[in-house]
Design a protein around this motif. Structure first.
Motif, mmCIF file in Angstrom:
data_model
loop_
_atom_site.group_PDB
_atom_site.id
_atom_site.type_symbol
_atom_site.label_atom_id
_atom_site.label_comp_id
_atom_site.label_asym_id
_atom_site.label_seq_id
_atom_site.Cartn_x
_atom_site.Cartn_y
_atom_site.Cartn_z
ATOM 1 N N GLU A 110 5.316 32.281 5.085
ATOM 2 C CA GLU A 110 5.330 33.252 3.998
ATOM 3 C C GLU A 110 6.297 32.791 2.899
ATOM 4 O OE1 GLU A 110 3.198 35.468 3.931
ATOM 5 O OE2 GLU A 110 2.611 35.793 6.019
ATOM 6 N N LYS A 111 5.912 33.000 1.661
ATOM 7 C CA LYS A 111 6.718 32.596 0.517
ATOM 8 C C LYS A 111 7.585 33.771 0.086
ATOM 9 C CE LYS A 111 4.654 28.599 0.435
ATOM 10 N NZ LYS A 111 5.384 27.371 0.879
ATOM 11 N N LEU A 112 8.781 33.805 0.621
ATOM 12 C CA LEU A 112 9.678 34.935 0.405
ATOM 13 C C LEU A 112 11.025 34.473 -0.139
ATOM 14 C CD1 LEU A 112 9.076 36.881 3.745
ATOM 15 C CD2 LEU A 112 7.878 37.178 1.567
ATOM 16 N N VAL A 113 11.710 35.401 -0.807
ATOM 17 C CA VAL A 113 13.024 35.117 -1.370
ATOM 18 C C VAL A 113 13.922 36.334 -1.143
ATOM 19 C CG1 VAL A 113 14.314 34.475 -3.433
ATOM 20 C CG2 VAL A 113 11.954 33.711 -3.169
ATOM 21 N N ALA A 114 15.153 36.095 -0.696
ATOM 22 C CA ALA A 114 16.147 37.161 -0.570
ATOM 23 C C ALA A 114 16.896 37.266 -1.890
ATOM 24 C CB ALA A 114 17.108 36.858 0.562
ATOM 25 N N ILE A 115 17.064 38.501 -2.398
ATOM 26 C CA ILE A 115 17.651 38.667 -3.728
ATOM 27 C C ILE A 115 18.916 39.525 -3.748
ATOM 28 C CG2 ILE A 115 15.468 38.279 -4.918
ATOM 29 C CD1 ILE A 115 15.210 41.335 -5.251
ATOM 30 N N TYR A 116 19.267 40.181 -2.627
ATOM 31 C CA TYR A 116 20.450 41.050 -2.611
ATOM 32 C C TYR A 116 20.878 41.250 -1.169
ATOM 33 C CZ TYR A 116 23.381 45.130 -3.930
ATOM 34 O OH TYR A 116 24.427 46.003 -4.143
ATOM 35 N N ASP A 117 22.167 41.042 -0.896
ATOM 36 C CA ASP A 117 22.701 41.256 0.446
ATOM 37 C C ASP A 117 23.210 42.688 0.544
ATOM 38 O OD1 ASP A 117 23.701 40.978 2.987
ATOM 39 O OD2 ASP A 117 24.882 39.180 2.562
ATOM 40 N N ILE A 118 22.469 43.527 1.256
ATOM 41 C CA ILE A 118 22.790 44.957 1.304
ATOM 42 C C ILE A 118 24.020 45.229 2.163
ATOM 43 C CG2 ILE A 118 21.902 47.250 1.866
ATOM 44 C CD1 ILE A 118 19.056 46.019 1.659
ATOM 45 N N TYR A 119 24.000 44.720 3.400
ATOM 46 C CA TYR A 119 25.110 44.913 4.329
ATOM 47 C C TYR A 119 25.586 43.545 4.807
ATOM 48 C CZ TYR A 119 23.003 49.611 4.617
ATOM 49 O OH TYR A 119 22.461 50.841 4.331
ATOM 50 N N PRO A 120 26.561 42.950 4.136
ATOM 51 C CA PRO A 120 27.029 41.616 4.520
ATOM 52 C C PRO A 120 27.685 41.571 5.896
ATOM 53 C CG PRO A 120 27.668 42.149 2.265
ATOM 54 C CD PRO A 120 27.163 43.414 2.883
ATOM 55 N N GLN A 121 28.058 42.716 6.434
ATOM 56 C CA GLN A 121 28.717 42.749 7.733
ATOM 57 C C GLN A 121 27.690 42.975 8.847
ATOM 58 O OE1 GLN A 121 31.914 42.066 7.342
ATOM 59 N NE2 GLN A 121 31.731 42.303 5.130
ATOM 60 N N ASN A 122 27.884 42.294 9.971
ATOM 61 C CA ASN A 122 26.985 42.478 11.119
ATOM 62 C C ASN A 122 27.402 43.743 11.866
ATOM 63 O OD1 ASN A 122 25.557 42.302 13.619
ATOM 64 N ND2 ASN A 122 25.366 40.107 13.343
ATOM 65 N N VAL A 123 26.507 44.710 11.940
ATOM 66 C CA VAL A 123 26.828 46.011 12.536
ATOM 67 C C VAL A 123 26.245 46.178 13.940
ATOM 68 C CG1 VAL A 123 26.947 47.068 10.251
ATOM 69 C CG2 VAL A 123 24.800 47.155 11.541
ATOM 70 N N PHE A 124 25.631 45.116 14.485
ATOM 71 C CA PHE A 124 24.948 45.237 15.773
ATOM 72 C C PHE A 124 25.904 45.029 16.955
ATOM 73 C CE2 PHE A 124 21.630 44.295 12.726
ATOM 74 C CZ PHE A 124 20.621 45.162 13.103
ATOM 75 N N ASN A 125 25.527 45.636 18.074
ATOM 76 C CA ASN A 125 26.331 45.515 19.285
ATOM 77 C C ASN A 125 25.445 45.707 20.516
ATOM 78 O OD1 ASN A 125 26.026 48.430 19.624
ATOM 79 N ND2 ASN A 125 27.618 48.653 18.073
ATOM 80 N N VAL A 126 26.024 45.438 21.669
ATOM 81 C CA VAL A 126 25.380 45.736 22.947
ATOM 82 C C VAL A 126 26.367 46.561 23.755
ATOM 83 C CG1 VAL A 126 24.409 44.804 25.080
ATOM 84 C CG2 VAL A 126 23.993 43.625 22.906
ATOM 85 N N VAL A 127 25.921 47.727 24.188
ATOM 86 C CA VAL A 127 26.794 48.704 24.831
ATOM 87 C C VAL A 127 26.342 48.957 26.268
ATOM 88 C CG1 VAL A 127 27.723 51.055 24.680
ATOM 89 C CG2 VAL A 127 27.164 49.793 22.588
ATOM 90 N N SER A 128 27.295 49.058 27.162
ATOM 91 C CA SER A 128 27.003 49.368 28.569
ATOM 92 C C SER A 128 28.075 50.300 29.112
ATOM 93 C CB SER A 128 26.959 48.087 29.405
ATOM 94 O OG SER A 128 28.206 47.414 29.349
ATOM 95 N N LEU A 129 27.737 51.042 30.151
ATOM 96 C CA LEU A 129 28.726 51.872 30.815
ATOM 97 C C LEU A 129 29.703 50.968 31.564
ATOM 98 C CD1 LEU A 129 26.459 54.698 32.304
ATOM 99 C CD2 LEU A 129 27.632 54.636 30.082
ATOM 100 N N SER A 224 23.482 42.254 7.962
ATOM 101 C CA SER A 224 22.575 43.082 8.759
ATOM 102 C C SER A 224 21.263 43.342 8.037
ATOM 103 C CB SER A 224 23.237 44.423 9.097
ATOM 104 O OG SER A 224 24.380 44.214 9.902
ATOM 105 N N ASP A 225 21.300 43.485 6.710
ATOM 106 C CA ASP A 225 20.096 43.787 5.937
ATOM 107 C C ASP A 225 20.190 43.192 4.545
ATOM 108 O OD1 ASP A 225 18.260 45.630 7.547
ATOM 109 O OD2 ASP A 225 20.194 46.636 7.771
ATOM 110 N N MET A 226 19.030 42.930 3.957
ATOM 111 C CA MET A 226 18.954 42.385 2.604
ATOM 112 C C MET A 226 17.651 42.822 1.953
ATOM 113 S SD MET A 226 18.164 38.412 3.664
ATOM 114 C CE MET A 226 19.701 38.318 4.557
ATOM 115 N N PHE A 227 17.605 42.695 0.643
ATOM 116 C CA PHE A 227 16.358 42.922 -0.073
ATOM 117 C C PHE A 227 15.616 41.603 -0.184
ATOM 118 C CE2 PHE A 227 18.512 46.630 -2.367
ATOM 119 C CZ PHE A 227 17.869 47.582 -1.582
ATOM 120 N N VAL A 228 14.333 41.622 0.189
ATOM 121 C CA VAL A 228 13.492 40.431 0.187
ATOM 122 C C VAL A 228 12.224 40.731 -0.593
ATOM 123 C CG1 VAL A 228 12.099 38.901 1.658
ATOM 124 C CG2 VAL A 228 14.412 39.565 2.374
#
Length: 338
Positions: A110-129, A224-228
């Motif tokens: 696919e011919k795609l381009v990213a034009i804006y970094d919405i959330y430059p910080q990685n907000v993902f995690n893995v959680v366990s008891l 974490s997210d961007m505009f494409v």
């Protein structure tokens, strides 16, 4: 950890199971277009209209996009991959998506381009008891792990974490939790769940108890997210896209400077905005993740070195097959002030 102090009624990805909804929500409401409107931008999201995107949902009240001559429409989705698909199908002009979905679409040609970094910080995690005894990525082997959807950043970031321990997706059992997010963890149906900072806050508010948290950013700190957009859209709607980014940046700056007001507006505009104090917590989390990753860069600026590391990691994971040179698929010429 700050996430343990913050809560949200419904998490960032928790509404993925509610369905995509193929009819765009026109955020300008019933307002009449003025002669100054340059055109319409259809934004394909990864979620329903939830509180963490209050800066977008506040358009009928604040008019950030309208001030730039842009009529904005929001198309709900079920994950970053869904946002890309909705854009590629012609239903939208811009995708609100995660780097992994972007990389995988590029890998397919696919011919795609990213034009804006919405959330430059990685907000993902893995959680366990804590009772599960999962302290490091290697401990996930043979475990059942929840994700919001198979096309979401939760799954892709989980695979990144597994890769750190030399594990593959086949070494674990992935369970799609959708709306339930932390409920299966609390009920013992999964051993861990891949989530985000807001998702973690939800679980803590719901009383999941003592947990172990592995932050993906400790292993791969990319946005974490961007505009494409599609390359042809960039060529054909350059001025309109530039106006759209100016409107978005102004909306993000407003939410960062006026979290209290945004929390109140979320009660009117977001489908999960029923509790103002929780709205405020979610908004503050998203404001933090919107901060530029590189000192000196304004809102929307990319950390190309980090993004390249992400692309290389996805290739090493086997999630993409060809080498991606991010400098060739990122265009910052439309950023406000560029």
């Amino acid at each position: 950890m700050y996430a343990e102090k913050l809560v949200s009624h419904l998490s960032r990805r928790s509404l993925l199971g509610a369905g995509t909804g193929m009819v765009a929500l026109v955020l300008t409401g019933m307002a009449q277009a003025t002669p100054s409107v340059q055109g319409k931008i259809r934004l394909a999201g990864w979620s329903k209209p939830i509180s963490e995107i209050t800066n977008i949902l506040a358009e009928p009240d604040k008019g950030f996009f309208k001030a730039q001559g842009v009529e904005l429409a929001y198309l709900p989705g079920a994950g970053g991959g869904d946002a890309i698909r909705n854009m590629l199908s012609g239903q939208a002009d811009v995708a609100f998506t995660d780097p992994g979905s972007f990389f995988m679409a590029l890998d397919k040609g696919e011919k795609l381009v990213a034009i804006y970094d919405i959330y430059p910080q990685n907000v993902f995690n893995v959680v366990s008891l804590k009772s599960a005894g999962i302290h490091k990525p290697a401990d996930l082997k043979g475990k059942k792990i929840g994700v919001y959807s198979l096309s979401s950043g939760t799954r892709q970031n989980l695979l990144v974490m597994l890769h750190q321990a030399g594990l593959k997706e086949s070494d674990v059992t992935i369970v799609v939790t959708g709306l339930l997010n932390f409920a299966p963890l609390m009920q013992g149906q999964v051993d861990a769940t891949a989530a985000t900072d807001t998702g973690l806050a939800v679980g803590l508010r719901k009383g999941i108890g003592e947990v172990n948290i592995m932050q993906v950013r400790d292993y791969l700190n990319i946005s974490s997210d961007m505009f494409v957009v599609r390359e042809d859209t960039l060529r054909e709607k350059k001025d309109l896209l530039k106006a759209f980014l100016k409107g978005y940046r102004d909306s993000a700056a407003w939410m960062m400077a006026n979290a209290e007001e945004a929390a109140t507006l979320a009660g009117k505009r977001a489908i999960d905005g029923t509790q103002r104090d929780i709205n405020l917590d979610v908004i503050r989390l998203r404001n933090a993740s919107s901060m530029p990753a590189v000192q000196g860069k304004g809102l929307g600026g990319f950390d190309l070195a980090a993004l390249q590391k992400g692309a290389d990691t996805y290739r090493a994971l086997g999630m993409v097959q060809r080498q991606i040179k991010v400098s060739e698929v990122v265009n910052t010429s439309l950023l406000p002030g560029a």
